[in-house]
Enzyme design. Structure first.
Site, mmCIF file in Angstrom:
data_model
loop_
_atom_site.group_PDB
_atom_site.id
_atom_site.type_symbol
_atom_site.label_atom_id
_atom_site.label_comp_id
_atom_site.label_asym_id
_atom_site.label_seq_id
_atom_site.Cartn_x
_atom_site.Cartn_y
_atom_site.Cartn_z
ATOM 1 N N PHE A 132 0.975 -1.657 -0.270
ATOM 2 C CA PHE A 132 -0.427 -0.202 -0.310
ATOM 3 C C PHE A 132 0.567 1.256 0.201
ATOM 4 C CE2 PHE A 132 -2.890 3.453 2.840
ATOM 5 C CZ PHE A 132 -3.370 3.557 1.769
ATOM 6 N N THR A 133 1.968 1.254 1.101
ATOM 7 C CA THR A 133 2.570 2.604 0.856
ATOM 8 C C THR A 133 4.032 2.369 0.635
ATOM 9 O OG1 THR A 133 2.891 2.382 3.590
ATOM 10 C CG2 THR A 133 1.348 4.451 2.491
ATOM 11 N N LEU A 150 -2.156 -15.907 8.306
ATOM 12 C CA LEU A 150 -1.079 -15.572 7.583
ATOM 13 C C LEU A 150 -0.640 -17.243 8.803
ATOM 14 C CD1 LEU A 150 1.052 -15.146 5.942
ATOM 15 C CD2 LEU A 150 1.777 -14.138 7.892
ATOM 16 N N LEU A 174 5.602 -4.397 11.615
ATOM 17 C CA LEU A 174 5.488 -3.025 11.261
ATOM 18 C C LEU A 174 4.275 -2.791 9.893
ATOM 19 C CD1 LEU A 174 8.492 -3.664 11.800
ATOM 20 C CD2 LEU A 174 8.936 -1.785 10.932
ATOM 21 N N THR A 201 -6.102 -2.962 9.733
ATOM 22 C CA THR A 201 -4.895 -3.357 9.409
ATOM 23 C C THR A 201 -4.793 -4.083 10.318
ATOM 24 O OG1 THR A 201 -4.592 -2.207 7.600
ATOM 25 C CG2 THR A 201 -2.799 -2.429 8.316
ATOM 26 N N TYR A 257 -5.735 5.819 13.417
ATOM 27 C CA TYR A 257 -4.797 5.597 13.773
ATOM 28 C C TYR A 257 -4.042 4.679 14.836
ATOM 29 C CZ TYR A 257 0.386 5.977 12.921
ATOM 30 O OH TYR A 257 2.161 5.531 12.953
ATOM 31 N N TYR A 271 -2.301 -11.056 24.894
ATOM 32 C CA TYR A 271 -2.037 -12.071 24.590
ATOM 33 C C TYR A 271 -1.146 -12.688 25.395
ATOM 34 C CZ TYR A 271 -4.433 -13.366 20.463
ATOM 35 O OH TYR A 271 -5.743 -13.382 19.526
ATOM 36 N N HIS A 288 8.571 7.515 1.693
ATOM 37 C CA HIS A 288 8.292 7.681 -0.023
ATOM 38 C C HIS A 288 7.863 9.817 -0.179
ATOM 39 C CE1 HIS A 288 5.138 7.249 -3.259
ATOM 40 N NE2 HIS A 288 4.689 6.134 -2.967
HETATM 41 P P1 NAD Z 1 5.745 3.121 5.777
HETATM 42 O O1 NAD Z 1 4.259 3.650 5.249
HETATM 43 O O2 NAD Z 1 6.483 3.740 4.564
HETATM 44 O O3 NAD Z 1 5.210 1.814 5.587
HETATM 45 C C1 NAD Z 1 4.345 0.918 6.598
HETATM 46 C C2 NAD Z 1 3.930 -0.404 5.567
HETATM 47 O O4 NAD Z 1 3.244 -0.874 5.282
HETATM 48 C C3 NAD Z 1 4.186 -0.221 4.033
HETATM 49 O O5 NAD Z 1 4.898 -1.297 3.220
HETATM 50 C C4 NAD Z 1 2.673 -1.061 3.289
HETATM 51 O O6 NAD Z 1 2.738 -0.845 2.266
HETATM 52 C C5 NAD Z 1 2.861 -1.355 4.472
HETATM 53 N N1 NAD Z 1 1.306 -2.559 4.738
HETATM 54 C C6 NAD Z 1 -0.109 -1.192 5.038
HETATM 55 N N2 NAD Z 1 -0.857 -1.569 5.391
HETATM 56 C C7 NAD Z 1 -0.479 -3.648 5.088
HETATM 57 C C8 NAD Z 1 -1.318 -4.125 5.249
HETATM 58 N N3 NAD Z 1 -2.390 -4.309 5.148
HETATM 59 N N4 NAD Z 1 -0.654 -6.003 4.652
HETATM 60 C C9 NAD Z 1 0.124 -5.317 5.148
HETATM 61 N N5 NAD Z 1 1.445 -4.790 4.654
HETATM 62 C C10 NAD Z 1 0.786 -3.565 5.232
HETATM 63 O O7 NAD Z 1 5.789 3.509 7.343
HETATM 64 P P2 NAD Z 1 7.098 3.826 8.317
HETATM 65 O O8 NAD Z 1 7.112 5.250 8.277
HETATM 66 O O9 NAD Z 1 7.429 2.608 7.894
HETATM 67 O O10 NAD Z 1 6.237 2.694 8.987
HETATM 68 C C11 NAD Z 1 5.899 1.920 9.895
HETATM 69 C C12 NAD Z 1 5.706 1.457 11.423
HETATM 70 O O11 NAD Z 1 6.273 2.193 12.304
HETATM 71 C C13 NAD Z 1 4.124 1.662 11.192
HETATM 72 O O12 NAD Z 1 3.169 0.389 12.252
HETATM 73 C C14 NAD Z 1 3.911 2.679 12.028
HETATM 74 O O13 NAD Z 1 2.887 2.670 12.781
HETATM 75 C C15 NAD Z 1 5.106 2.902 13.015
HETATM 76 N N6 NAD Z 1 5.592 4.558 13.241
HETATM 77 C C16 NAD Z 1 5.852 4.863 12.344
HETATM 78 C C17 NAD Z 1 6.845 6.526 12.531
HETATM 79 C C18 NAD Z 1 7.054 7.118 11.147
HETATM 80 O O14 NAD Z 1 7.998 8.559 12.325
HETATM 81 N N7 NAD Z 1 8.185 6.495 10.391
HETATM 82 C C19 NAD Z 1 6.471 7.071 14.215
HETATM 83 C C20 NAD Z 1 5.446 6.245 14.697
HETATM 84 C C21 NAD Z 1 5.248 4.642 14.446
HETATM 85 N N1 UDP Z 2 -3.701 -16.687 12.935
HETATM 86 C C1 UDP Z 2 -2.667 -16.802 11.580
HETATM 87 N N2 UDP Z 2 -1.724 -17.674 12.157
HETATM 88 C C2 UDP Z 2 -1.990 -18.566 12.908
HETATM 89 C C3 UDP Z 2 -2.966 -18.984 13.813
HETATM 90 C C4 UDP Z 2 -3.594 -17.850 14.325
HETATM 91 O O1 UDP Z 2 -3.072 -15.825 11.210
HETATM 92 O O2 UDP Z 2 -0.350 -19.185 12.681
HETATM 93 C C5 UDP Z 2 -5.155 -16.148 13.159
HETATM 94 C C6 UDP Z 2 -6.379 -17.368 13.503
HETATM 95 O O3 UDP Z 2 -6.935 -17.094 11.797
HETATM 96 C C7 UDP Z 2 -6.801 -15.392 14.440
HETATM 97 C C8 UDP Z 2 -6.334 -14.833 14.940
HETATM 98 O O4 UDP Z 2 -4.864 -15.056 14.285
HETATM 99 O O5 UDP Z 2 -7.736 -14.924 13.461
HETATM 100 C C9 UDP Z 2 -6.450 -15.268 16.383
HETATM 101 O O6 UDP Z 2 -5.254 -16.863 16.920
HETATM 102 P P1 UDP Z 2 -5.997 -17.302 17.913
HETATM 103 O O7 UDP Z 2 -6.060 -18.551 17.909
HETATM 104 O O8 UDP Z 2 -5.580 -16.800 18.907
HETATM 105 O O9 UDP Z 2 -7.812 -17.237 18.041
HETATM 106 P P2 UDP Z 2 -9.042 -18.143 17.466
HETATM 107 O O10 UDP Z 2 -8.442 -18.818 16.586
HETATM 108 O O11 UDP Z 2 -9.203 -19.034 18.866
HETATM 109 O O12 UDP Z 2 -9.918 -16.753 17.490
#
Ligand code: NAD
Ligand code: UDP
Ligand code: UDP
Length: 435
Positions: A144-145, A171, A181, A200, A253, A267, A289
């Site tokens: 995405f980013t 996953l 991250l 997310t 966020y 957990y 970016h």
């Molecule tokens: P970034 O946007 O460059 O990186 C985020 C990455 O996550 C990207 O590669 C994006 O494609 C991926 N991503 C987003 N949604 C996703 C999803 N649903 N599944 C899989 N991938 C997904 O941002 P960054 O600055 O590198 O930030 C990284 C982490 O650090 C984030 O969790 C952010 O909240 C945290 N953070 C960053 C800052 C900063 O100043 N850079 C400050 C506070 C917290």
């Molecule tokens: N999960 C995953 N990969 C794994 C194990 C779990 O993505 O290897 C996911 C799973 O699909 C669930 C979440 O993690 O949505 C939480 O899993 P947990 O076992 O804690 O809870 P439950 O499946 O019992 O709701």
């Protein structure tokens, strides 16, 4: 001899026919000799060059037969050397032109590490560190980013894997550590699709925790100083609970990360998952970016193009900026230390945005004007980390000054501009990253 082995192993009526053994033999030859040669072919062009020129200058197929044993063994040596090189070095690209040599770790020392969001700004620098230490790194990213080119230099390294996957979906991988991250981090990007941002942080973190629980991995969440909201305590320490508007434009966020932190500790307490939580303050550096709309990238890109630097509001709001290398060292220290409470990672060097605009102008020697735009909603008025916890528990503090970090970042963006031509920085409104 081969037939001898054949007859014993096929004595029960032909489990392996001669044909299948021959196939196996040629398959093995293909797998162990021919394919590796193809894989290293690109790197071998120079060494093969002299032999190719010998062939073409003498003209014709039968010249191949004239290659001496010395020539051939030289080629083989080069191929083996190149194969070994490929196993320990990154491939330079025009965006990451430096070859990075990785350590070769023994099997019991080499960890399997998952980095979600590893193709993003911070993630890709973290991947560089983990790869150089010799670990097996799997990046999971939905782009995405993030951008593939941020990790392109690792693409041919045997310790590296890239999985295009969205963390909101389950996953299944087998790993020892998870750096989680994945999440857009700049306000225009996380506000582009707020529902997705909250999914997310919540579903994504739940999946990573479920995964960590199943495989007994340690998991680190990159939380944020945004969980303190518009803080009423300054500087912010980990004991402060924050001041967040739960329904404002930043809440997808901020509240997403707050819930993610809650899940981490639930957990830990309920399922004994080994957790780490980093509260990251504003971070900058190469591979941000160019269109992420954050203040550091915007000001640099504007200053380098002699465009007006856009300050939102009166510019009295403050931020404290840390260079990405310091953050990566802090994340690493946190993951590898024993402390499992939340830890601020940031550089306490604090600027108002007006001062910061002047500072960027000075370092870039730019003649740009400063233009004041409307204030954005819920923009925190001040932010500065108290980092005593990180000092005490991780023996960590930032080493790179804002000035040194800015110089490296300016150098990077100057190259990006050279390649891309004009860049129109992203304004304050919700927007998608432009690739
Ligand atoms: P970034 O946007 O460059 O990186 C985020 C990455 O996550 C990207 O590669 C994006 O494609 C991926 N991503 C987003 N949604 C996703 C999803 N649903 N599944 C899989 N991938 C997904 O941002 P960054 O600055 O590198 O930030 C990284 C982490 O650090 C984030 O969790 C952010 O909240 C945290 N953070 C960053 C800052 C900063 O100043 N850079 C400050 C506070 C917290
Ligand atoms: N999960 C995953 N990969 C794994 C194990 C779990 O993505 O290897 C996911 C799973 O699909 C669930 C979440 O993690 O949505 C939480 O899993 P947990 O076992 O804690 O809870 P439950 O499946 O019992 O709701
Ligand atoms: N900001 C600014 N001009 C810009 C981009 C941002 O004045 O072109 C301000 C923004 O209003 C905020 C500060 O700079 O007060 C930091 O913004 P950024 O988006 O980098 O990070 P965050 O608000 O998440 O700390």
């Amino acid at each position: 001899m081969l037939n001898g082995i054949l007859s014993t192993s096929t004595g029960n009526g032909g489990l392996f026919s001669k044909q299948s053994i021959l196939l196996l033999f040629f398959g093995t030859l293909l797998g162990y000799v021919v394919l590796p040669i193809i894989v290293v072919h690109t790197n071998s062009l120079i060494s093969l060059g002299s032999i190719e020129s010998k062939i073409s200058s003498n003209g014709g197929d039968d010249q191949i037969r004239n290659l001496s044993n010395a020539d051939l063994s030289g080629v083989m040596m080069r191929l083996i050397e190149n194969k070994n090189l490929l196993a320990t070095q990154s491939m330079p690209t025009h965006r990451s032109p430096t070859i990075m040599e990785t350590v070769v770790l023994s099997d019991h020392r080499r960890k399997k590490i998952l980095v979600t969001g590893g193709a993003g700004f911070v993630g890709s620098h973290l991947v560089d560190k983990l790869m150089m230490e010799g670990h097996e790194v799997t990046v999971v990213d939905n782009f995405f980013t993030g951008q593939k080119k941020n990790v392109a230099h690792w693409m041919h390294h045997p310790n590296f894997s890239l999985v295009v996957h969205d963390v909101t979906e389950p996953l299944t991988v087998e790993v020892d550590e998870i750096y989680h991250l994945a999440c857009p981090a700049s306000p225009p990007h996380y506000q582009f699709n707020p529902v997705k941002t909250i999914k997310t942080s919540t579903m994504g973190t739940l999946n990573m925790l479920g995964l960590a629980k199943r495989v007994k991995a340690k998991v680190l969440l990159t939380s944020t100083s945004e969980i303190y909201g518009d803080p009423q305590v300054h500087p912010q320490s980990e004991t402060y609970w924050g001041n967040v508007n739960p329904i404002g434009p930043r809440s997808c966020y901020d509240e997403g990360k707050r819930v993610a932190e809650t899940m981490m500790y639930s957990y830990r307490d309920q399922s004994e998952v080994n957790v780490r939580v980093a509260r990251i303050f504003n971070t900058f550096g190469p591979r941000m970016h160019p269109n992420d709309g954050r203040v550091v990238s915007n000001f640099i890109i504007q200053a380098l193009q002699e465009k007006p630097l856009t300050v939102y509001g009166e510019g009295d709001q403050t931020r404290s900026f840390q260079y990405v290398d310091d953050l990566v060292n802090g994340l690493h220290a946190l993951m590898n230390g024993k402390y499992d409470g939340p830890v601020n990672l940031g550089n306490p060097d604090e600027f108002t945005m007006k001062e910061f605009a002047e500072y960027v102008k000075k370092i870039t020697k730019s003649e740009s004007q400063i233009r004041f735009l409307e204030k954005t909603q819920d923009d925190p008025s001040k932010r500065k980390p108290n980092i005593s916890k990180a000092k005490e528990k991780l023996d960590w503090e930032p080493k790179v000054t804002v000035e040194e970090g800015l110089k490296k970042t300016i150098e990077y963006f100057a190259k990006v501009l050279e390649e891309a031509g004009e860049i129109i920085p992203t304004g304050p409104g919700a927007s998608k990253p432009q690739n």
